[in-house]
Motif scaffolding. Structure first.
Motif, mmCIF file in Angstrom:
data_model
loop_
_atom_site.group_PDB
_atom_site.id
_atom_site.type_symbol
_atom_site.label_atom_id
_atom_site.label_comp_id
_atom_site.label_asym_id
_atom_site.label_seq_id
_atom_site.Cartn_x
_atom_site.Cartn_y
_atom_site.Cartn_z
ATOM 1 N N PRO A 132 29.438 28.442 25.477
ATOM 2 C CA PRO A 132 29.697 26.623 24.408
ATOM 3 C C PRO A 132 30.947 27.063 23.784
ATOM 4 O O PRO A 132 31.732 28.001 23.781
ATOM 5 C CB PRO A 132 28.790 27.355 23.110
ATOM 6 N N ALA A 133 31.641 26.248 24.189
ATOM 7 C CA ALA A 133 33.543 26.090 23.316
ATOM 8 C C ALA A 133 33.241 26.026 21.906
ATOM 9 O O ALA A 133 32.535 25.551 21.833
ATOM 10 C CB ALA A 133 33.852 24.286 24.076
ATOM 11 N N GLY A 134 34.953 26.541 22.360
ATOM 12 C CA GLY A 134 34.435 25.872 19.938
ATOM 13 C C GLY A 134 34.636 27.170 19.369
ATOM 14 O O GLY A 134 34.481 27.236 17.908
ATOM 15 N N GLY A 135 34.463 28.110 20.033
ATOM 16 C CA GLY A 135 34.522 29.809 19.387
ATOM 17 C C GLY A 135 35.073 30.432 20.191
ATOM 18 O O GLY A 135 35.345 30.798 21.610
ATOM 19 N N GLN A 136 35.018 31.696 19.642
ATOM 20 C CA GLN A 136 35.529 33.110 20.467
ATOM 21 C C GLN A 136 34.245 34.196 21.216
ATOM 22 O O GLN A 136 33.775 34.398 20.737
ATOM 23 C CB GLN A 136 36.068 33.977 19.983
ATOM 24 N N HIS A 137 35.114 34.267 22.715
ATOM 25 C CA HIS A 137 33.665 35.235 22.835
ATOM 26 C C HIS A 137 34.172 36.708 23.355
ATOM 27 O O HIS A 137 35.609 36.891 23.343
ATOM 28 C CB HIS A 137 33.374 34.441 24.036
ATOM 29 N N ILE A 138 33.055 36.919 23.329
ATOM 30 C CA ILE A 138 33.380 38.806 23.465
ATOM 31 C C ILE A 138 33.318 39.203 24.534
ATOM 32 O O ILE A 138 31.889 39.403 25.550
ATOM 33 C CB ILE A 138 33.465 39.667 22.807
ATOM 34 N N LEU A 139 33.995 39.218 26.192
ATOM 35 C CA LEU A 139 33.572 39.371 27.186
ATOM 36 C C LEU A 139 33.389 40.458 27.666
ATOM 37 O O LEU A 139 34.619 41.496 27.238
ATOM 38 C CB LEU A 139 34.180 38.622 28.562
ATOM 39 N N HIS A 140 32.037 41.427 27.824
ATOM 40 C CA HIS A 140 32.072 42.837 28.519
ATOM 41 C C HIS A 140 32.182 42.712 29.783
ATOM 42 O O HIS A 140 32.259 42.052 30.961
ATOM 43 C CB HIS A 140 31.030 43.259 27.979
ATOM 44 N N GLY A 141 32.483 43.384 30.712
ATOM 45 C CA GLY A 141 32.298 43.873 31.961
ATOM 46 C C GLY A 141 32.271 45.595 32.070
ATOM 47 O O GLY A 141 32.670 46.640 30.874
ATOM 48 N N ARG A 142 32.781 46.645 33.232
ATOM 49 C CA ARG A 142 32.712 48.068 33.786
ATOM 50 C C ARG A 142 33.499 48.014 35.105
ATOM 51 O O ARG A 142 33.329 47.095 36.036
ATOM 52 C CB ARG A 142 31.319 48.092 34.029
ATOM 53 N N SER A 143 33.959 48.968 35.049
ATOM 54 C CA SER A 143 34.872 48.961 36.373
ATOM 55 C C SER A 143 34.787 50.418 36.366
ATOM 56 O O SER A 143 34.526 51.127 35.821
ATOM 57 C CB SER A 143 36.375 49.090 36.007
ATOM 58 N N TRP A 144 35.322 51.312 37.631
ATOM 59 C CA TRP A 144 34.414 52.037 38.517
ATOM 60 C C TRP A 144 35.343 52.071 39.616
ATOM 61 O O TRP A 144 35.824 51.779 40.276
ATOM 62 C CB TRP A 144 33.203 52.231 38.481
ATOM 63 N N SER A 145 35.494 53.540 40.102
ATOM 64 C CA SER A 145 36.491 54.210 41.242
ATOM 65 C C SER A 145 36.184 55.513 41.539
ATOM 66 O O SER A 145 35.824 56.344 40.739
ATOM 67 C CB SER A 145 37.897 54.377 41.384
ATOM 68 N N GLY A 146 35.937 55.480 42.659
ATOM 69 C CA GLY A 146 35.377 57.473 43.382
ATOM 70 C C GLY A 146 36.776 58.079 43.730
ATOM 71 O O GLY A 146 36.363 59.438 43.618
ATOM 72 N N ARG A 147 37.331 57.699 43.460
ATOM 73 C CA ARG A 147 39.290 58.132 43.375
ATOM 74 C C ARG A 147 39.524 59.259 42.549
ATOM 75 O O ARG A 147 40.722 59.957 42.257
ATOM 76 C CB ARG A 147 40.028 57.535 43.522
ATOM 77 N N GLY A 148 38.930 58.498 41.265
ATOM 78 C CA GLY A 148 39.215 59.006 39.809
ATOM 79 C C GLY A 148 38.974 58.114 38.289
ATOM 80 O O GLY A 148 38.458 56.654 39.302
#
Length: 150
Positions: free
Chosen positions: A50-66
Motif C-alpha cells: 500500500p502507498a502512503g506509508g513507510q515499509h520496512i523491507l527485510h532480506g538476507r545475504s550470504w556468501s561461501g567466501r566469507g
C-alpha cells in the motif's frame, strides 16, 4: 563442496584424507565448490504494497567466501543504491539478515534490488553468464513489486 538443491537426499557422509572423484563432482556438478555472494528479499514476488506509508523491507545475504561486509539496496531499479542496516551476527557462510525503510512516492510497478559484498571484497554483479548446469548464479535479482492505493 557446495550443498545443492537435492541435499535433502543425503544418506550418509564419508570423510576421506584424499580427494574423491565421483560422477557427482566430475561430470554432473564440475567446479561447483563454493557458493557465491547472493541476496534475497523476504517479500513475495510481485507483492502489492500500500502507498502512503513507510515499509520496512527485510532480506538476507550470504556468501561461501566469507562474512557479508555490506548490503546495498536499490528501490528504483538500480538507478541509486542505499546501504541496508544489518542485524544479527556476522557469521562465516551464514545468512546475514538486513532491513531498509522505504516510503514509495508513487503507485505502480517498482523494481527492488539487493547486492551484497563479502569479506573477500566480492560484490554481486548486475549480470552473470549462465552456468551450463544452472549453478553459480550470483547476479543481482530484479524483484518486482506493485505499489497500490490504500
Amino acid at each position: 563442496w557446495v550443498g545443492v538443491a537435492s541435499i535433502k537426499w543425503l544418506g550418509d557422509i564419508e570423510v576421506a584424507t584424499s580427494e574423491l572423484r565421483t560422477p557427482w563432482n566430475t561430470v554432473f556438478y564440475p567446479e561447483v565448490t563454493t557458493n557465491p555472494a547472493k541476496s534475497a528479499f523476504e517479500l513475495a514476488w510481485n507483492a502489492r504494497l500500500p502507498a502512503g506509508g513507510q515499509h520496512i523491507l527485510h532480506g538476507r545475504s550470504w556468501s561461501g567466501r566469507g562474512r557479508i561486509a555490506r548490503v546495498e539496496v536499490s528501490l528504483d531499479g538500480g538507478a541509486s543504491w542505499r546501504e541496508a542496516e544489518h542485524h544479527g551476527r556476522h557469521l562465516v557462510s551464514a545468512w546475514l539478515p538486513w532491513h531498509i525503510a522505504w516510503a514509495p512516492r508513487h503507485t505502480g510497478p517498482h523494481v527492488l534490488m539487493a547486492r551484497a559484498t563479502d569479506a573477500s571484497g566480492v560484490t554481486q554483479p548486475l549480470a552473470t553468464p549462465r552456468h551450463p548446469f544452472g549453478y553459480h548464479f550470483d547476479a543481482v535479482v530484479r524483484h518486482p513489486v506493485d505499489v497500490v492505493t490504500g
